[in-house]
Motif scaffolding. Structure first.
Motif, PDB file in Angstrom:
ATOM      1  N   LYS A   1       0.860  -1.179   0.000  1.00 47.76           N
ATOM      2  CA  LYS A   1       0.000   0.000   0.000  1.00 47.76           C
ATOM      3  C   LYS A   1       0.898   1.230   0.000  1.00 47.76           C
ATOM      4  O   LYS A   1       2.123   1.127   0.041  1.00 47.76           O
ATOM      5  CB  LYS A   1      -0.928   0.003   1.213  1.00 47.76           C
ATOM      6  N   ARG A   2       0.291   2.394  -0.049  1.00 44.57           N
ATOM      7  CA  ARG A   2       1.043   3.643  -0.069  1.00 44.57           C
ATOM      8  C   ARG A   2       1.997   3.717   1.125  1.00 44.57           C
ATOM      9  O   ARG A   2       1.593   3.502   2.265  1.00 44.57           O
ATOM     10  CB  ARG A   2       0.065   4.824  -0.031  1.00 44.57           C
TER      11      ARG A   2
ATOM     12  N   GLU B   1       4.215   1.676 -16.437  1.00 43.49           N
ATOM     13  CA  GLU B   1       4.211   3.143 -16.347  1.00 43.49           C
ATOM     14  C   GLU B   1       5.601   3.717 -16.079  1.00 43.49           C
ATOM     15  O   GLU B   1       5.873   4.867 -16.421  1.00 43.49           O
ATOM     16  CB  GLU B   1       3.268   3.581 -15.213  1.00 43.49           C
TER      17      GLU B   1
ATOM     18  N   ARG C   1       2.483  -0.834 -12.498  1.00 46.33           N
ATOM     19  CA  ARG C   1       3.447   0.228 -12.219  1.00 46.33           C
ATOM     20  C   ARG C   1       4.682   0.131 -13.121  1.00 46.33           C
ATOM     21  O   ARG C   1       5.227   1.131 -13.567  1.00 46.33           O
ATOM     22  CB  ARG C   1       3.860   0.193 -10.748  1.00 46.33           C
TER      23      ARG C   1
ATOM     24  N   CYS D   1      -4.812   3.240  -0.033  1.00 44.71           N
ATOM     25  CA  CYS D   1      -4.117   4.018  -1.058  1.00 44.71           C
ATOM     26  C   CYS D   1      -3.067   3.147  -1.744  1.00 44.71           C
ATOM     27  O   CYS D   1      -2.296   2.458  -1.067  1.00 44.71           O
ATOM     28  CB  CYS D   1      -3.464   5.252  -0.434  1.00 44.71           C
ATOM     29  N   ALA D   2      -3.046   3.184  -3.059  1.00 48.69           N
ATOM     30  CA  ALA D   2      -2.115   2.355  -3.826  1.00 48.69           C
ATOM     31  C   ALA D   2      -0.695   2.908  -3.753  1.00 48.69           C
ATOM     32  O   ALA D   2      -0.472   4.075  -3.424  1.00 48.69           O
ATOM     33  CB  ALA D   2      -2.578   2.282  -5.279  1.00 48.69           C
ATOM     34  N   VAL D   3       0.254   2.046  -4.077  1.00 49.81           N
ATOM     35  CA  VAL D   3       1.666   2.434  -4.129  1.00 49.81           C
ATOM     36  C   VAL D   3       1.835   3.635  -5.062  1.00 49.81           C
ATOM     37  O   VAL D   3       1.331   3.635  -6.193  1.00 49.81           O
ATOM     38  CB  VAL D   3       2.524   1.261  -4.647  1.00 49.81           C
ATOM     39  N   ALA D   4       2.525   4.642  -4.589  1.00 52.82           N
ATOM     40  CA  ALA D   4       2.718   5.861  -5.382  1.00 52.82           C
ATOM     41  C   ALA D   4       3.921   5.735  -6.307  1.00 52.82           C
ATOM     42  O   ALA D   4       4.915   5.083  -5.976  1.00 52.82           O
ATOM     43  CB  ALA D   4       2.903   7.057  -4.454  1.00 52.82           C
ATOM     44  N   HIS D   5       3.819   6.386  -7.450  1.00 53.22           N
ATOM     45  CA  HIS D   5       4.928   6.392  -8.403  1.00 53.22           C
ATOM     46  C   HIS D   5       6.182   7.005  -7.780  1.00 53.22           C
ATOM     47  O   HIS D   5       7.298   6.547  -8.016  1.00 53.22           O
ATOM     48  CB  HIS D   5       4.541   7.174  -9.659  1.00 53.22           C
ATOM     49  N   ARG D   6       5.983   8.038  -6.989  1.00 52.24           N
ATOM     50  CA  ARG D   6       7.144   8.755  -6.442  1.00 52.24           C
ATOM     51  C   ARG D   6       7.958   7.894  -5.482  1.00 52.24           C
ATOM     52  O   ARG D   6       9.166   8.076  -5.363  1.00 52.24           O
ATOM     53  CB  ARG D   6       6.711  10.050  -5.762  1.00 52.24           C
ATOM     54  N   GLU D   7       7.316   6.938  -4.782  1.00 50.64           N
ATOM     55  CA  GLU D   7       8.098   6.100  -3.867  1.00 50.64           C
ATOM     56  C   GLU D   7       8.910   5.062  -4.635  1.00 50.64           C
ATOM     57  O   GLU D   7      10.018   4.711  -4.245  1.00 50.64           O
ATOM     58  CB  GLU D   7       7.224   5.471  -2.782  1.00 50.64           C
TER      59      GLU D   7
END
Length: 217
Positions: free
Chosen positions: A30-31, A86, A83, A56-62
């Motif tokens: 998760k995020r 992307e 991911r 909340c899903a895993v963020a691109h920024r992390e």
């Protein structure tokens, strides 16, 4: 030995995963979980399963933060495939058929890989659309269903909200588009030999990480 952290859930059972790769396995990401793996000094992160709508899903920024620190981030099968498609131009590595289908644009929606699962056992409670697609193609190739029946079943699967996708539900929604014999024949096939592309891709990713870890010794 490199420190390997893998986020895994319903795509592959833990005993099978451990036979392929000796790693620290954590529940679907998760995020913030990738940031925690960075803080825990992971050398390789395998992102296979992640939450979609439960949290909340895993963020691109992390993921990008991990890549910038020199951590190898490999994605496959589910959230990882999405991911990776992307972010592969930014350093994330994608593995498997599902990743490639997202990359090529054959798959576009995250509900292709979404499902609901028991948070304790990790057991899948619904069928992901990508597995349904593959099962339908397999059934058509085996002569179990016609191309017209395959199209009707796929349309029915699309019409069902992802947590409710099961083969009996799909057949019920297809309704009069299929005769009774075809419905019975397909349900027997789906119960006995369904396709599980998410599992296949997870296995491929773990083998890739295993070999990558050996190179890093």
């Amino acid at each position: 030995m490199p420190k390997i952290i893998v986020f895994l859930g319903p795509s592959l059972d833990l005993p099978s995963a451990k036979k392929i790769l000796d790693a620290e396995y954590r529940p679907p990401a998760k995020r913030g979980d990738i940031l925690d793996a960075i803080a825990d000094k992971a050398d390789i992160i395998g992102l296979i399963d992640g939450v979609f709508h439960q949290d909340c899903a895993v963020a691109h920024r992390e993921i990008l933060a991990a890549v910038k620190k020199g951590i190898k981030v490999i994605g496959a099968s589910s959230m990882g495939a999405l991911r990776a498609a992307e972010m592969d131009t930014l350093g994330m590595v994608g593995i498997g058929k599902i990743y490639r289908m997202y990359k090529e644009g054959t798959l576009v929606s995250d509900d292709e890989v979404a499902l609901v699962f028991d948070p304790v056992s990790g057991y899948s409670l619904s069928e992901p659309l990508i597995n349904i697609r593959c099962t339908l193609k397999k059934a058509e190739a085996a002569g179990i269903i016609t191309p017209a029946a395959q199209a009707a079943l796929l349309a029915a699967a699309h019409a069902i909200f992802y947590p409710q996708r099961t083969y009996p539900k799909i057949v019920a929604v297809a309704g009069d588009a299929l005769d009774a014999a075809t419905k019975e024949r397909f349900l027997a096939f789906a119960a006995a030999s369904p396709a599980d592309q998410k599992r296949e891709d997870a296995i491929e990713a773990l083998a890739y990480i295993r070999d990558l870890g050996k190179k890093g010794k």
